[in-house]
Design a protein around this motif. Structure first.
Motif, PDB file in Angstrom:
ATOM      1  N   CYS A 154       0.861  -1.195   0.000  1.00 23.23           N
ATOM      2  CA  CYS A 154       0.000   0.000   0.000  1.00 23.23           C
ATOM      3  C   CYS A 154       0.895   1.241   0.000  1.00 23.23           C
ATOM      4  CB  CYS A 154      -0.911  -0.019   1.228  1.00 23.23           C
ATOM      5  SG  CYS A 154       0.012   0.008   2.769  1.00 23.23           S
ATOM      6  N   ARG A 183      -8.696   0.352   7.350  1.00 19.67           N
ATOM      7  CA  ARG A 183      -9.906   1.153   7.102  1.00 19.67           C
ATOM      8  C   ARG A 183     -10.992   0.822   8.109  1.00 19.67           C
ATOM      9  NH1 ARG A 183     -10.228  -0.845   1.830  1.00 19.67           N
ATOM     10  NH2 ARG A 183      -8.286  -0.238   0.858  1.00 19.67           N
ATOM     11  N   LYS A 190      -7.879  -7.417   8.161  1.00 20.01           N
ATOM     12  CA  LYS A 190      -7.101  -6.930   7.015  1.00 20.01           C
ATOM     13  C   LYS A 190      -6.189  -8.045   6.492  1.00 20.01           C
ATOM     14  CE  LYS A 190      -3.377  -3.805   6.458  1.00 20.01           C
ATOM     15  NZ  LYS A 190      -2.739  -2.531   6.794  1.00 20.01           N
ATOM     16  N   MET A 237      -4.758  17.130   4.099  1.00 20.10           N
ATOM     17  CA  MET A 237      -3.804  16.422   3.245  1.00 20.10           C
ATOM     18  C   MET A 237      -4.384  15.043   2.953  1.00 20.10           C
ATOM     19  SD  MET A 237      -0.418  17.450   5.427  1.00 20.10           S
ATOM     20  CE  MET A 237       0.755  17.261   4.116  1.00 20.10           C
ATOM     21  N   ASN A 240      -8.676  11.441  -0.553  1.00 22.12           N
ATOM     22  CA  ASN A 240      -9.883  10.651  -0.343  1.00 22.12           C
ATOM     23  C   ASN A 240     -11.123  11.536  -0.145  1.00 22.12           C
ATOM     24  OD1 ASN A 240     -11.900   8.984   0.550  1.00 22.12           O
ATOM     25  ND2 ASN A 240     -10.673   7.954   2.114  1.00 22.12           N
ATOM     26  N   TYR A 271      -3.216  -1.849  -6.019  1.00 21.33           N
ATOM     27  CA  TYR A 271      -3.928  -1.246  -4.891  1.00 21.33           C
ATOM     28  C   TYR A 271      -4.276   0.214  -5.194  1.00 21.33           C
ATOM     29  CZ  TYR A 271      -4.486   0.717  -0.188  1.00 21.33           C
ATOM     30  OH  TYR A 271      -4.952   1.385   0.923  1.00 21.33           O
ATOM     31  N   HIS A 281     -10.643   7.761  -5.146  1.00 24.50           N
ATOM     32  CA  HIS A 281      -9.549   8.587  -4.620  1.00 24.50           C
ATOM     33  C   HIS A 281      -8.986   9.470  -5.728  1.00 24.50           C
ATOM     34  CE1 HIS A 281      -8.496   6.729  -0.549  1.00 24.50           C
ATOM     35  NE2 HIS A 281      -9.680   6.271  -0.904  1.00 24.50           N
TER      36      HIS A 281
END
Ligand code: GTP
Length: 327
Positions: A154, A183, A190, A237, A240, A271, A281
């Motif tokens: 990621c 998330r 995960k 920052m 998303n 990803y 995103h």
């Protein structure tokens, strides 16, 4: 990744320095919850440790660790009554020397269930943020695999580093680090999702195959922490759109977005492409998340709603076995 490379990447999107950062034009009047008695509806109170009797009791019972926020259970963030039991307590501050420079590090505790359980948001501060407008803020969620183990699957660790270097190089700014692994689904879920990704599912379908939501993070500590630091408005920052609209719904004044784009690698290309194609995103460096009609873009997946029940760990393990056996 080196600081200069990261800054070049920001520079690609026009954000390399505060001087050339142009905050987005604000969108239409937002649907911020009205304030009651001058306080944000839904904002929990920041109380100092001295007031945190129930919080201390919870600590003494050893209930530290992922709570409702990280499990995504029982917390309704759709704007109707999210204030009931959430509160954030400032615990302590220290100076922390790091590879990217020295920061103020502030520890908090946050509970959404009346201190039955709590998480521990940490806040990294660079420069003087108190009473400031347009403060660059990164709201970052835990990623054990990349941040601790150095996983390349990621972009999380690199985004964290990018944000830390950004606020160090162009203070003031803060990074709010939340314990919402995966998330919000938690670490073992995960890992289960990664097991399915090894078999070809992307990051969204892997969660769904396990009966887990795409994204069940919630951000109720954020307005409290900003209030505690007397930050008046922020430049977020992020890439998303869901995060932007959720924070705005919590009453936070967002005056701009700073893209947080890191270069793709062999292991995270799929990803990143899934994040862009399936979770909307903004990975192409667009400055504004408001669309041309002046409306905020819609989040693709909502948080879990009150009463949602995640599959149990036994069910997740059985599902991974079943899907693996099908091959
Ligand atoms: N469920 C799941 N979580 C992941 C995966 N890869 C990273 N994460 C988690 O995703 C979270 C970060 O979310 P991202 O979607 O990468 O980015 P974001 O924070 O929403 O958006 P930005 O603000 O632009 O970084 C962290 O909590 C990671 O632990 C994955 O394949 N599956």
């Amino acid at each position: 990744m080196s600081s200069s490379l990261l800054l070049r990447q920001l520079s690609h999107t026009g954000a390399s320095t505060r001087a050339n950062f142009q905050p987005c034009a604000p969108g239409p009047p937002s649907s911020h919850p009205p304030r009651r008695n001058g306080r944000r509806r839904g904002a929990a109170t920041i109380s100092r440790l001295i007031d945190g009797q129930r919080e201390r009791e919870a600590g003494e019972r050893g209930r530290i660790g992922p709570g409702a926020a990280s499990g995504g259970n029982g917390w309704d963030t759709d704007g109707s009554g999210r204030d009931a039991a959430a509160s954030t307590v400032f615990v302590a501050e220290t100076m922390l020397p790091t590879r990217s420079g020295s920061y103020r590090l502030r520890g908090y505790r946050h509970s959404v269930d009346g201190w039955e359980s709590y998480t521990e948001p940490a806040v990294v501060v660079s420069g003087r943020v108190e009473d400031q407008e347009n403060v660059p803020v990164r709201v970052h969620d835990a990623c054990f695999t990349s941040e601790v183990l150095g996983s390349l699957k990621c972009d999380c660790a690199q985004q964290l580093q990018l944000a830390l270097e950004y606020i160090q190089n162009t203070p003031p700014g803060i990074v709010i680090y939340l314990q919402q692994e995966g998330r919000g689904i938690g670490l073992s879920n995960k890992i289960a999702a990664y097991a399915l990704q090894e078999r070809g599912l992307d990051t969204v379908d892997a969660n769904r195959a396990l009966g887990l939501p795409d994204d069940c993070r919630e951000y109720s500590p954020v307005p409290n922490i900003l209030e505690d630091l007397r930050i008046k408005s922020i430049q977020l920052m992020t890439n998303n759109p869901r995060k932007l609209s959720m924070l705005e719904d919590l009453g936070i004044r967002i005056t701009g977005r700073i893209p947080c784009i890191v270069g793709p690698g062999k292991h995270n290309q799929a990803y990143l492409s899934a994040k862009e194609k399936r979770m909307d995103h903004l990975l192409e460096g667009s400055w504004c998340y408001w669309n041309h009609d002046g409306e905020p873009t819609q989040p693709v997946a909502g948080p879990l709603r009150q009463g949602s029940i995640l599959p149990s760990s036994t069910e997740i393990a059985a599902k991974v076995r079943e899907l693996s056996a099908e091959e």
